[in-house]
Enzyme design. Sequence first.
Site, PDB file in Angstrom:
ATOM      1  N   GLU A  24      -0.276  -5.761   5.256  1.00 44.50           N
ATOM      2  CA  GLU A  24      -1.545  -5.911   4.525  1.00 44.50           C
ATOM      3  C   GLU A  24      -1.881  -7.390   4.477  1.00 44.50           C
ATOM      4  O   GLU A  24      -0.996  -8.219   4.261  1.00 44.50           O
ATOM      5  CB  GLU A  24      -1.440  -5.456   3.052  1.00 44.50           C
ATOM      6  CG  GLU A  24      -1.444  -3.984   2.830  1.00 44.50           C
ATOM      7  CD  GLU A  24      -1.347  -3.625   1.336  1.00 44.50           C
ATOM      8  OE1 GLU A  24      -1.726  -4.448   0.466  1.00 44.50           O
ATOM      9  OE2 GLU A  24      -0.890  -2.513   1.059  1.00 44.50           O
ATOM     10  N   GLU A  77       5.506  -2.283  -1.567  1.00 44.39           N
ATOM     11  CA  GLU A  77       5.678  -3.291  -2.616  1.00 44.39           C
ATOM     12  C   GLU A  77       6.394  -2.785  -3.872  1.00 44.39           C
ATOM     13  O   GLU A  77       5.756  -2.619  -4.932  1.00 44.39           O
ATOM     14  CB  GLU A  77       4.318  -3.867  -3.025  1.00 44.39           C
ATOM     15  CG  GLU A  77       3.617  -4.626  -1.929  1.00 44.39           C
ATOM     16  CD  GLU A  77       2.407  -5.407  -2.453  1.00 44.39           C
ATOM     17  OE1 GLU A  77       2.186  -5.425  -3.669  1.00 44.39           O
ATOM     18  OE2 GLU A  77       1.706  -6.018  -1.644  1.00 44.39           O
TER      19      GLU A  77
HETATM   20  C1  GAL Z   1      -1.411  -4.779  -2.669  1.00 42.44           C
HETATM   21  C2  GAL Z   1      -1.428  -3.272  -2.699  1.00 42.44           C
HETATM   22  C3  GAL Z   1      -2.726  -2.684  -2.248  1.00 42.44           C
HETATM   23  C4  GAL Z   1      -3.950  -3.463  -2.693  1.00 42.44           C
HETATM   24  C5  GAL Z   1      -3.762  -4.947  -2.513  1.00 42.44           C
HETATM   25  C6  GAL Z   1      -4.897  -5.799  -3.063  1.00 42.44           C
HETATM   26  O1  GAL Z   1      -0.446  -5.263  -3.504  1.00 42.44           O
HETATM   27  O2  GAL Z   1      -0.418  -2.775  -1.860  1.00 42.44           O
HETATM   28  O3  GAL Z   1      -2.757  -1.357  -2.639  1.00 42.44           O
HETATM   29  O4  GAL Z   1      -4.348  -3.094  -3.924  1.00 42.44           O
HETATM   30  O5  GAL Z   1      -2.570  -5.356  -3.120  1.00 42.44           O
HETATM   31  O6  GAL Z   1      -4.754  -6.023  -4.416  1.00 42.44           O
END
Ligand code: GAL
Length: 451
Positions: A362, A172
């Site tokens: 994710e 990201e």
């Molecule tokens: C994403 C990030 C993660 C985690 C997730 C939840 O943007 O890559 O490290 O924190 O958000 O907030």
Amino acid sequence: MSFQHLLKASEFGSHFEWGVAISALQNEGAYLADGKGLSNWDVFARRAGKIKGGAKPSVANDFYYRFKDDLMLVKALGFKVFRFSIAWSRILPEGTGRINKEGIAFYHRLIDECLLLGLTPYITLYHWDLPHELEKEGGWASHQMLKWFSRFVKICAEEYGGKVKNWIILNEPMGFTSLGYMLGKHAPGKTSLSLFMSAIHNAALCTAEGGRIIRAELSNAHIGTCFSCSEVMPFKDTMLDIAAAKRADILLNRLFVEPVLGRGYPEDPQFSFLEKLHLHTKAWKYKERMQFNFDFIGIQNYFVLTVKHNPLIPYLSASEVKAASRKAPHTALGWEINADSFYRMIKRFWHYGSIKEIIITEGGAAFKDVLHKGRVADEQRIDYFKKYIAAALRAKKEGVNLSGYFAWTLTDNFEWSEGFEAKFGLTHVDIDTQARTIKDSGYWFRDFLKT
Ligand code: GAL
């Protein structure tokens, strides 16, 4: 919606990769162990008022010492993929120069343990923790970043390439460049438009160059990079709100992926920020260097945004209208839950036509979990995953080459500026005793993955 109740993991096909993702800074702790150098987050978290509850990532959930147990959890929940990141400051404590053998050895132990357990490792090369020594030199805003990053990537490829096939270059870039250099909410806490623009450009160059380095070192590697994305809706159907949504959309959804696909930075005469960015970075010179033919693109979609025109916000002239104020369903962080929007974002990336494969690198949500008599009954999280996984399946069935879904995250962890208060884990962690308790959502995944 009946679709989601009939959901079966097998519908995704036998090659679909189900995984769980973590990151070094959020999990490892051991912030000075075995020769590790300080990271930007180790330093940033010490600044008063930056992290909720004054939390620090020094111990986090102690993954550095407990990784064997945590990998057993991954296995017990039925996942086949484990995505983790490498702490640059363990490998090169000063960011450049001397290599720390003990840091190198740690990731060998971690990878070996994954392989022993039959888990496929996905390595993220950069998940937001930069060696402090490099941050002192300007970090992502420094023109030396490409040189620093290239060396780090090469070392990792040489060390781990014999064992690991799957590589993710950056996590990201919109997150760490905007929150870190423009909004001041993440490390290093800067608030400067010109630093932000430099950071964007260095991240765009490092994304493509990182891909090229891995390809040159490891011809069989499966190489990707991950982007955050959020559909942006205008609050009202007015020209001003629609224009505000369009600007936010360019920043949140197009700015980083389009250069990778060879299109350069987006252009829009109505959005003066873009003209500034083109001039600041001399973007016309770099179009080819920002392009790389990735094997897959990782998508991470945590919320849908509604925005309205707001002339008080510099450059963007837009601000968020929170989900709670619109009475829209949302997580404990106020992030709107909308699985249809997730489906549309997957389709939208696919419609570029030049992305070969998409992985949801994710996906997950924070809720106010309660540990009661040894159990966390997190129904809301189960419901969230059911809806989002059903939306992913819908996109896949409509022809998107979607090849994996990685849940965020294995255990409750250090959630950046939210400290330990925001909980995303499938496993509850008592941060004082480090005791792990699988939540109902973890058991739900385990059962779902058998279907
Ligand atoms: C994403 C990030 C993660 C985690 C997730 C939840 O943007 O890559 O490290 O924190 O958000 O907030």
